[in-house]
Structures are given as C-alpha cells and as structure tokens.
Design a protein around this motif. Structure first.
Motif, short mmCIF file in Angstrom:
data_model
loop_
_atom_site.label_atom_id
_atom_site.label_comp_id
_atom_site.label_asym_id
_atom_site.label_seq_id
_atom_site.Cartn_x
_atom_site.Cartn_y
_atom_site.Cartn_z
N SER A 171 0.82 -1.22 0.00
CA SER A 171 0.00 0.00 0.00
C SER A 171 0.85 1.26 0.00
O SER A 171 0.37 2.33 -0.40
N THR A 172 2.11 1.14 0.43
CA THR A 172 3.00 2.30 0.42
C THR A 172 3.22 2.80 -1.00
O THR A 172 3.51 3.98 -1.22
N LEU A 173 3.09 1.92 -1.99
CA LEU A 173 3.23 2.33 -3.39
C LEU A 173 2.14 3.31 -3.79
O LEU A 173 2.28 4.02 -4.80
N GLY A 174 1.05 3.35 -3.03
CA GLY A 174 -0.06 4.24 -3.35
C GLY A 174 0.12 5.65 -2.83
O GLY A 174 -0.84 6.43 -2.82
N GLY A 175 1.31 6.00 -2.38
CA GLY A 175 1.58 7.35 -1.90
C GLY A 175 2.66 8.04 -2.71
O GLY A 175 3.43 7.40 -3.43
N GLY A 176 2.71 9.36 -2.64
CA GLY A 176 3.75 10.10 -3.35
C GLY A 176 3.34 10.48 -4.76
O GLY A 176 2.20 10.29 -5.19
N ALA A 177 4.33 10.99 -5.51
CA ALA A 177 4.06 11.53 -6.85
C ALA A 177 3.58 10.46 -7.83
O ALA A 177 2.76 10.73 -8.69
N GLY A 178 4.11 9.25 -7.70
CA GLY A 178 3.73 8.20 -8.65
C GLY A 178 2.62 7.30 -8.16
O GLY A 178 2.46 6.18 -8.66
N SER A 179 1.83 7.79 -7.21
CA SER A 179 0.80 6.95 -6.59
C SER A 179 -0.28 6.51 -7.57
O SER A 179 -0.92 5.47 -7.39
N TRP A 180 -0.50 7.29 -8.62
CA TRP A 180 -1.58 6.99 -9.57
C TRP A 180 -1.38 5.61 -10.22
O TRP A 180 -2.36 4.93 -10.56
N ALA A 181 -0.11 5.19 -10.38
CA ALA A 181 0.15 3.92 -11.06
C ALA A 181 -0.39 2.75 -10.24
O ALA A 181 -1.12 1.89 -10.75
N PHE A 182 -0.05 2.71 -8.95
CA PHE A 182 -0.51 1.60 -8.11
C PHE A 182 -2.00 1.70 -7.84
O PHE A 182 -2.72 0.70 -7.93
N ASN A 183 -2.47 2.90 -7.51
CA ASN A 183 -3.89 3.06 -7.22
C ASN A 183 -4.74 2.77 -8.46
O ASN A 183 -5.81 2.15 -8.37
N GLY A 184 -4.27 3.21 -9.62
CA GLY A 184 -4.99 2.92 -10.87
C GLY A 184 -5.01 1.43 -11.17
O GLY A 184 -6.01 0.90 -11.68
#
Length: 390
Positions: free
Chosen positions: A221-234
């Motif tokens: 879930s940490t991938l869903g934070g920061g500038a590139g979060s859209w990739a994981f959340n998407g």
C-alpha cells in the motif's frame, strides 16, 4: 418414417456384428467421415479468424503509427519521464486496443443477446463495456512498463515524431491483435490470466516509479503514496473491474452448466465477486497516506469478501472436483504457514506475505476457472426466465 429408422438401425447393428469377421464397419466409417468433416470446418474457421487477426494487427499498426506521428511532433523526446513518449504512446495504444475489441465483439457476437431476456442482455452488455475499458488499461499499462524498461537500457535515446510514431504503431499492433482475438472468443480462464498479468505489470511499473525506493520495508500500500501513486492506485481500480467481470463470466459458465434452476445460487456468486471487485477498487480510491484507518478496513474487507466469494463459488459446483479440493486445501495450508513465519518468527516482512497471499489467491482462481471451463458448455445459453429473481 418409423420403418426407415428401424431399417437403418437394424442395418447398422448388422454391420456392427460384421466387425468380428473382418468386414469394414460402415457405420463407424460414416461417423469418422463426419468427424473429419467437422474437424475440417473447425480448422477452416480458426484459420479464417487468424487471417482476420492479422489484418486487424496491420490496421492497428497503421492507426497507431499515424496517431503517434501526429501527437509526437516537435523536438525529440526521451522514452520515459516528464514530457516523454510514454504517455502519448500509452494513450494511443489503449484507444486502438479498445477499438479493436469493440469491432471484433460486434463482428463475431452480433445478435447473440437477441434471444436473451432483458436482465441477461444487460449483464452481457455491461461485461462487454467493462472489458473494453480493461483492454485499454492493460495495453496502456503494458506500454508504460515497456518504455520504462527500455529507457533504463537505452539511456539517452530520444526519438522524434517518426520514430515515436513507429513505436506507437508497434504498441498498438500488439494491443490490437490481443484485443481483437479476445473479441472473437474470450474464456473465463483467459480473463483470469489477464487479471494476474495486469496485476504484475501494474505493480512492476509502480515499483519502478515509486517515490520511496524503500517502500518494500512497509507494505504494498505504500506504493499508493507520493508523486507516482496513480500507477498503483490505478492498477487496483482496474483490477477491481476485472475481478467483477471475472465474476460475471463465472456466473455465465455456471448458468450454462446448471441452467435456470440454479439462478438464485449463481446470482449470489456474481454479486459476491462484484462486491469483491468494488472493494479492491476502493483500496485504490482510498490511499493509505490519506485515510490510513479506512484503507486498512477496506483492505481487510476485500480479503474477507474474496474468501466468501471463493467458498460460495466452490459450493455451487456440482460435486467436488478433486483438482479444486486439493488446491484449496494446499493453498489454505500454505497461507497459514506463511502467516506464522511472518508474524511468529519474523522470517520475512509483511510485503512478502502480501505477495505470497495474492499469488496463492490468483493460483486458486486460475484452478477454479480452469475446472469450470472443463465442465461448462461453450455454447451460449439464453435464460427462459423473464426476470432474474422471482
């Protein structure tokens, strides 16, 4: 007519008896001849579809290259990063793939829903719309990951409109061929494979663009934070859509296998998978860094819904297929051992545990849909009920 049938039957029985004396079995020969002819027609149909797919690939390349050249005019661009080729190429490839799927579906399945009642037609059409979005997203994410990898190996490479357009054409051709073939005939097991592949592609791209390079010390879930979060959340949002669509296809196969008498049970299965997909998408819509408590609650709810949907689906099966039973017992034991090793002995972290559980869950789903594909007929089965629930 009765006399004719009786004569044919007795003649066939006589010739069957002749096998003991070495006389050729004419009835068997006739059946074999019809089987060869049927096999030849099947082969011809497949070759025709393959020819169509080749033409679709060529058209997709031309459309993608043309659109890429128009969008990528100006100064040469790098493969990845800000103001790069990646995003325009991904957009072009996604649109072309979605269009190829729509064209193929309309061409090969036109009128298939005509004999269906309205509710069944609605579910079928909604699944087709969802798949159109899915193929666009899968192609776009695949292009983004490919350009990220190429940029690492080809550092300093910059391409202008022509070079970038050709790459966009190649991406569109690959995505277009894949989507066009799916429009001809997409099985539930194929869709489950797409889900697994998309999760891998999306997660790898999110890893390569993560704002925190040490995200793995915490959890996915940490991938869903920061500038590139859209990739994981998407990725989670689209994966949720795929899970719901897989559930719709599972319901379709169960209905083909069990008929209208099992509609109530099949409906529960479809609803549970739809809720599981919605919960998975909600994880992406509620990032960890913004609403930690809500995110964790939704994540646990998603896991619980997956288990409930899996158990409910397995119970609807007629009998207990050994492959599914063995897989279920084995994976349950492996998950239990993994949890103990993670929290009891600290041998690996939460991120590794999440990867193990997700991988085992996908393996179970693949086994489920493969068994279902073996048992269920391939022909469409319109329901005789005007209303889904009565």
């Amino acid at each position: 007519m009765l006399g004719t049938a009786s004569t044919k039957k007795s003649g066939c029985r006589a010739r069957r008896a002749d096998r003991t004396s070495g006389t050729p079995h004419e009835c068997f020969d006739g059946l074999m001849e019809r089987g060869v002819r049927s096999g030849g027609q099947e082969q011809q149909w497949r070759l025709q579809n393959e020819t169509e797919a080749v033409w679709a690939t060529a058209v997709a390349f031309v459309l993608g290259a043309g659109a890429g050249i128009l969008l990528l005019g100006g100064d040469p661009r790098p493969l990845a990063g800000p103001q790069s080729l990646a995003m325009p190429m991904a957009a072009v490839g996604g649109v072309v793939a979605a269009s190829a799927f729509v064209v193929s579906t309309v061409r090969h399945h036109r009128g298939e829903t005509a004999p269906m009642p309205r509710w069944q037609m609605l579910i079928s059409n909604l699944s087709a719309v969802a798949l159109t979005v899915v193929f666009a997203a899968v192609t776009a994410m695949g292009v983004l990951l490919a350009t990220q990898v190429l940029a690492t190996g080809l550092q300093g490479l910059r391409l202008g409109a022509l070079g970038g357009g050709m790459l966009a054409g190649v991406a569109s051709a690959v995505g277009g061929r894949f989507a066009y073939g799916a429009g001809i005939g997409l099985r539930t097991v194929d869709l489950a494979g797409i889900l697994f592949g998309f999760l891998v592609i999306g997660t790898l791209f999110a890893m390569s663009t993560a704002a925190d390079p040490r995200w793995w010390e915490h959890n996915f879930s940490t991938l869903g934070g920061g500038a590139g979060s859209w990739a994981f959340n998407g990725t989670l949002i689209v994966a949720g859509l795929i899970v719901a669509t897989v559930g719709s296809y599972i319901g379709r196969d169960l209905h083909r296998l069990l008929g209208d008498g099992a509609l109530a049970r099949v409906t529960r299965v479809v609803v549970l998978w739809a809720l599981t997909g919605a919960a998975l998408a909600a994880i992406g819509l509620v990032p960890l860094e913004r609403m930690k408590v809500a995110h964790n609650v939704i994540a646990l709810g998603t896991l619980a819904l997956f288990v409930i949907a899996a158990v409910t689906t397995a119970r609807v099966f007629p009998g207990s297929p050994r492959a599914l039973v063995v897989t279920t017992i084995g994976l349950t034991a492996l998950v239990g051992v993994s949890v103990v090793l993670c929290f009891g002995f600290g041998i690996f972290g939460v991120t590794a545990l999440e990867a193990i559980v997700i991988g085992l869950g996908m393996l179970w789903m693949l086994t489920l849909v493969r068994v279902l594909g073996i048992l269920s007929p391939s022909q469409s089965r319109p329901s005789a009920r005007a209303k889904l629930l009565r």
